[in-house]
Design a protein around this motif. Structure first.
Motif, PDB file in Angstrom:
ATOM      1  N   LEU A   1       0.831  -1.211   0.000  1.00 16.77           N
ATOM      2  CA  LEU A   1       0.000   0.000   0.000  1.00 16.77           C
ATOM      3  C   LEU A   1       0.867   1.263   0.000  1.00 16.77           C
ATOM      4  CD1 LEU A   1      -2.948  -0.947   2.400  1.00 16.77           C
ATOM      5  CD2 LEU A   1      -2.911  -0.968  -0.079  1.00 16.77           C
TER       6      LEU A   1
ATOM      7  N   LEU B   1       1.971   1.735  -3.503  1.00 17.71           N
ATOM      8  CA  LEU B   1       0.902   2.270  -4.348  1.00 17.71           C
ATOM      9  C   LEU B   1       0.670   3.758  -4.072  1.00 17.71           C
ATOM     10  CD1 LEU B   1      -1.740  -0.623  -4.228  1.00 17.71           C
ATOM     11  CD2 LEU B   1      -0.222  -0.025  -6.109  1.00 17.71           C
TER      12      LEU B   1
ATOM     13  N   TYR C   1      -1.742   6.372  -5.894  1.00 16.56           N
ATOM     14  CA  TYR C   1      -3.140   5.945  -5.845  1.00 16.56           C
ATOM     15  C   TYR C   1      -3.712   6.412  -4.516  1.00 16.56           C
ATOM     16  CZ  TYR C   1      -2.495   2.732  -9.822  1.00 16.56           C
ATOM     17  OH  TYR C   1      -2.247   2.182 -11.051  1.00 16.56           O
TER      18      TYR C   1
ATOM     19  N   LEU D   1      -4.307   6.273   1.472  1.00 16.57           N
ATOM     20  CA  LEU D   1      -3.555   5.008   1.516  1.00 16.57           C
ATOM     21  C   LEU D   1      -2.271   5.129   2.331  1.00 16.57           C
ATOM     22  CD1 LEU D   1      -3.897   3.134  -1.897  1.00 16.57           C
ATOM     23  CD2 LEU D   1      -5.129   2.810   0.224  1.00 16.57           C
TER      24      LEU D   1
ATOM     25  N   VAL E   1     -10.164  -0.232   2.669  1.00 17.31           N
ATOM     26  CA  VAL E   1      -9.050  -0.331   1.714  1.00 17.31           C
ATOM     27  C   VAL E   1      -9.576  -0.695   0.327  1.00 17.31           C
ATOM     28  CG1 VAL E   1      -6.991  -1.666   1.098  1.00 17.31           C
ATOM     29  CG2 VAL E   1      -7.277  -0.829   3.425  1.00 17.31           C
ATOM     30  N   SER E   2     -10.534  -1.612   0.300  1.00 17.45           N
ATOM     31  CA  SER E   2     -11.118  -2.017  -0.970  1.00 17.45           C
ATOM     32  C   SER E   2     -11.772  -0.811  -1.662  1.00 17.45           C
ATOM     33  CB  SER E   2     -12.150  -3.117  -0.692  1.00 17.45           C
ATOM     34  OG  SER E   2     -12.821  -3.465  -1.839  1.00 17.45           O
TER      35      SER E   2
ATOM     36  N   ALA F   1      -9.079   1.660  -2.810  1.00 20.27           N
ATOM     37  CA  ALA F   1      -8.251   1.095  -3.873  1.00 20.27           C
ATOM     38  C   ALA F   1      -9.011   1.119  -5.200  1.00 20.27           C
ATOM     39  CB  ALA F   1      -7.843  -0.330  -3.522  1.00 20.27           C
TER      40      ALA F   1
END
Lengths: 372, 64
Positions: free
Chosen positions: A31, A34, A40, A45, A165-166, A169
């Protein structure tokens, strides 16, 4: 000397490390990569990843009830419903409802995208989740982080880390996930539809909208009050034009401060014992499913509306009915301009995009009323 | 994960959710359309009133 050294080692967290902790470090590093390298959703994140990392260092007790530092952030901020509404206050102070007021039909596209959320609810039940867990997973399809966190913390707090998180993301992956669905469900001719310029919206109309919306939505769905009241207050700050300091504070300082606590608290819920289960894999899969179905249902709603409209709308704007402001609207604009260079869909897509924010909150409130 | 599922509750949540969301959004759409139309009329009226020439002779001009 050796004894002291031995004692130091034995009292350190290193000897209590488990394989689960190491896997969670790996998740945290992915993470972090990312967020830092790929950028992202870095605002969320990055603190989430750091929260995961520190909470999986043994003997730190950061999430120990009544003692741990991050537990206090989590308890007072999320369990007591403070942080998500404050994020909505800042969001309201940044959102422009102008395109929605200029074309109120786009509210239906915001509703259309929520159908995907209920389809996912059904799918999650088939996967064996209980009703409250299924609702928390389904809300990922709304592509609205604070609403996902708000609902999950009430219905299935054990899934908070995974659903948050889902949601974030997939929101970051909007430019990758949405275009293939848009192209699959629309014809070349439909993507080329040029929409006429939006009519101008007066200041008075912009001031009245948050007041009328807050009253209407909260009267019909009182459970939406914490989020809708803050969203509309923030917007009223902005549109009134008389409280510039409050608008700035809501959309900058306050928003930034609560984002730190939100990210850190959510990350800290992801201990090895709660996160490393087959359930989490299903959650990520169902989250993606929710996102895809919500995008598709928004597009299909736009196509359905075109059956009755004299001035056809470009069905691509239906895909912006999932919240993800303003990423989904930008994505619509990009796909639209690829089909027709004269197509300028950004402002048209902002209507369903902000309608999606309202729709997701309403859907979450109805789920909360039925299952809370 | 649960093995016992109350399917009547699932259908209730599913149905009431979809109907509820549409109901709220349709009502909000109608109210937005209504309010913007009223505001348009009021603002148009104000503009016409402000732009209309004043009838001659009604002004009392006081000169020092």
């Amino acid at each position: 000397m050796f004894d002291i050294f031995k004692q130091l080692i034995m009292s350190s967290g290193a000897v209590s490390l488990t394989g689960g902790n190491l896997i969670m470090w790996l998740v945290a590093f992915v993470l972090l990569y990312l967020a830092v390298k790929k950028q992202y959703e870095p605002l969320l994140l990055l603190p989430i990843a750091f929260g995961i990392l520190v909470v999986n260092l043994p003997l730190t007790f950061l999430m120990e009830p009544e003692h741990g530092l991050i537990w206090f952030f989590y308890h007072y901020g999320i369990e007591n419903d403070i942080i998500p509404p404050l994020i909505f206050l800042g969001l309201g102070a940044m959102i422009d409802f102008g395109p929605l007021i200029a074309n109120p039909k786009t509210l239906l596209l915001g509703a259309g995208a929520q159908v995907g959320l209920y389809v996912t609810f059904f799918a999650a039940i088939l996967f064996g989740f209980d009703l409250r867990e299924a609702a928390s997973i389904a809300i990922i399809g709304g592509a609205d982080g604070p609403t996902t966190i708000y609902l999950t913390s009430k219905l299935a707090p054990q899934l908070l880390g995974a659903t948050a998180v889902s949601a974030y993301a997939y929101m970051a992956l909007v430019p990758i996930i949405q275009p293939p669905i848009m192209k699959l469900l629309t014809t070349d001719h439909e993507r080329k539809i040029v929409m006429s310029k939006l009519r101008p919206v007066s200041r008075l109309q912009k001031i009245c909208f948050p007041i009328i919306s807050a009253m209407t939505i909260m009267l019909l769905v009182p459970a939406s009050a914490p989020l809708i009241s803050m969203l509309m207050l923030g917007n009223l700050f902005k549109e009134s034009g008389v409280v510039e300091r409050l608008t700035k504070a809501s959309s900058n300082e306050l928003m930034n401060i609560v984002t730190i606590f939100l990210g850190l608290s959510v990350g800290a819920t992801m201990t090895a014992s709660t996160f490393l289960s087959p359930k989490v894999l299903f959650i990520f899969f169902l989250g993606l499913f929710a996102f895809i179905i919500s995008t598709a249902s928004g597009l299909l709603m736009a196509k359905f509306m075109n059956l009755f409209l004299k001035n056809k709308i470009n069905p691509l704007i239906g895909a912006a009915g999932v919240s993800a402001v303003p990423m989904a609207a930008r994505c619509v604009h990009k796909v639209g301009s690829e089909a027709n260079r004269r197509n300028y869909l950004l402002m048209h897509a902002m209507g369903p995009n902000v309608a999606g924010v309202i729709g997701t909150v309403v859907a979450a409130a109805i789920l909360l009323k039925n299952l809370g | 994960m649960h093995s016992m599922t109350d399917w009547s509750k699932v259908l209730e949540v599913f149905g009431s959710g979809i109907v509820g969301v549409y109901l709220v959004m349709i009502l909000l759409q109608l109210l937005t359309q209504l309010s913007t139309r009223i505001i348009d009329l009021v603002e148009k009226g104000n503009k016409t009133g402000a732009a209309a020439p004043k009838p001659p002779g009604n002004d009392v001009e006081v000169k020092a």
